[in-house]
Enzyme design. Structure first.
Site, PDB file in Angstrom:
ATOM      1  N   ILE A   1       0.831  -1.201   0.000  1.00 31.57           N
ATOM      2  CA  ILE A   1       0.000   0.000   0.000  1.00 31.57           C
ATOM      3  C   ILE A   1       0.867   1.252   0.000  1.00 31.57           C
ATOM      4  O   ILE A   1       1.937   1.276   0.608  1.00 31.57           O
ATOM      5  CB  ILE A   1      -0.962  -0.013   1.214  1.00 31.57           C
ATOM      6  CG1 ILE A   1      -2.127   0.962   1.008  1.00 31.57           C
ATOM      7  CG2 ILE A   1      -0.209   0.300   2.509  1.00 31.57           C
ATOM      8  CD1 ILE A   1      -3.253   0.755   1.995  1.00 31.57           C
TER       9      ILE A   1
ATOM     10  N   TYR B   1       0.672   5.867  -0.589  1.00 28.58           N
ATOM     11  CA  TYR B   1      -0.128   7.088  -0.595  1.00 28.58           C
ATOM     12  C   TYR B   1       0.268   7.951  -1.774  1.00 28.58           C
ATOM     13  O   TYR B   1       1.449   8.088  -2.095  1.00 28.58           O
ATOM     14  CB  TYR B   1       0.105   7.876   0.711  1.00 28.58           C
ATOM     15  CG  TYR B   1      -0.408   9.297   0.666  1.00 28.58           C
ATOM     16  CD1 TYR B   1      -1.755   9.577   0.885  1.00 28.58           C
ATOM     17  CD2 TYR B   1       0.459  10.355   0.395  1.00 28.58           C
ATOM     18  CE1 TYR B   1      -2.225  10.892   0.823  1.00 28.58           C
ATOM     19  CE2 TYR B   1      -0.002  11.663   0.339  1.00 28.58           C
ATOM     20  CZ  TYR B   1      -1.336  11.924   0.555  1.00 28.58           C
ATOM     21  OH  TYR B   1      -1.804  13.213   0.488  1.00 28.58           O
TER      22      TYR B   1
ATOM     23  N   ALA C   1       8.629   5.731  -4.100  1.00 24.60           N
ATOM     24  CA  ALA C   1       8.116   4.359  -4.160  1.00 24.60           C
ATOM     25  C   ALA C   1       8.041   3.894  -5.608  1.00 24.60           C
ATOM     26  O   ALA C   1       7.843   4.706  -6.522  1.00 24.60           O
ATOM     27  CB  ALA C   1       6.745   4.278  -3.504  1.00 24.60           C
TER      28      ALA C   1
ATOM     29  N   CYS D   1       4.258   1.088   1.862  1.00 24.16           N
ATOM     30  CA  CYS D   1       4.785  -0.047   1.108  1.00 24.16           C
ATOM     31  C   CYS D   1       5.198  -1.188   2.034  1.00 24.16           C
ATOM     32  O   CYS D   1       6.129  -1.947   1.734  1.00 24.16           O
ATOM     33  CB  CYS D   1       5.947   0.375   0.225  1.00 24.16           C
ATOM     34  SG  CYS D   1       5.471   1.561  -1.045  1.00 24.16           S
TER      35      CYS D   1
END
Length: 231
Positions: free
Chosen positions: A78, A80, A145, A176
């Site tokens: 995951i 953002y 990322a 992450c």
């Protein structure tokens, strides 16, 4: 390997809705498969949103409901996206550029690190986890990322770099899947840098990515050391 033209460079002004952008990206990839359009690199900013990759676990989401969340087919966990963060979506024909996903990911890392270096920021990779890392006064922190997807050797999704992002928004997740480390942003390490400056640095250093795809071996990238108690 045949000599290919550079991809079309396409920055998008303002904030781009995440779902609409992914839909447009999927359509472009499909058109590339049909031979109707060529390679492009999109540069966007999104409104605040969480995106969950294929390796996301339940424990990665710390504040459910704080931001919209989208399940996506890219690799990784995951992350953002939000204002002040440059998100880069390279749609490249890896079928004509070596068919090596690992080398492509290493090329993205080398490209981002070279661009940050042009801004005076020393970055690298780390055994602490995937992505782009820097050393800050409080230790190792993640500034970018990477999460890619490849369909019939066409790449999409890509990388993100925190420029002036509200780092407090990352408290909604374990970025992450990496715990024990902070996140960083360009303006705290190079106060005069802007989103435009980063875009220009990425453009100047695009040959780093292109060369990585055609080279016989992945690029050599500096590894930053994490503190022993965080590994």
């Amino acid at each position: 390997m045949e000599t290919l033209p550079d991809p079309i460079w396409r920055p998008f002004p303002g904030l781009s809705d995440y779902a609409e952008t992914v839909s447009a990206m999927e359509a472009h990839v499909s058109a590339m498969m049909s031979g109707n359009v060529g390679e492009e690199i999109w540069l966007v900013e999104h409104p605040p949103v969480l995106t969950a990759g294929t390796s996301t676990t339940a424990g990665d989401l710390l504040q459910p409901g704080r931001f919209p969340i989208h399940d996506v087919g890219r690799g990784g966990r995951i992350t953002y996206h939000g204002p002040g963060q440059r998100v880069v979506y390279p749609m490249l024909d890896l079928g004509k550029r070596g068919r090596d996903v690992r080398r492509y990911v290493a090329g993205l890392e080398a490209w981002a690190i070279a661009a940050l270096g042009e801004l005076g920021i020393e970055a690298g990779i780390s055994d602490a986890g995937t992505g782009i890392w820097v050393q800050t006064r409080t230790g190792l922190a993640k500034i970018g990322a990477i999460g890619v997807r490849v369909r019939r050797w066409i790449s999409f999704h890509g990388l993100s770099l925190n420029v002036s992002t509200d780092l407090g928004h990352f408290s909604a997740i374990v970025p992450c899947g990496i715990a024990g480390h902070g996140v960083a942003r360009v303006v705290d390490l190079a106060p005069l840098a802007t989103m435009q400056a980063l875009d220009e640095a990425l453009s100047h250093n695009l040959p780093v990515l292109m060369h990585s795809l055609s080279a016989s071996a992945p690029p050599r990238i500096k590894t930053l050391e994490a503190a022993s108690d965080c590994r």
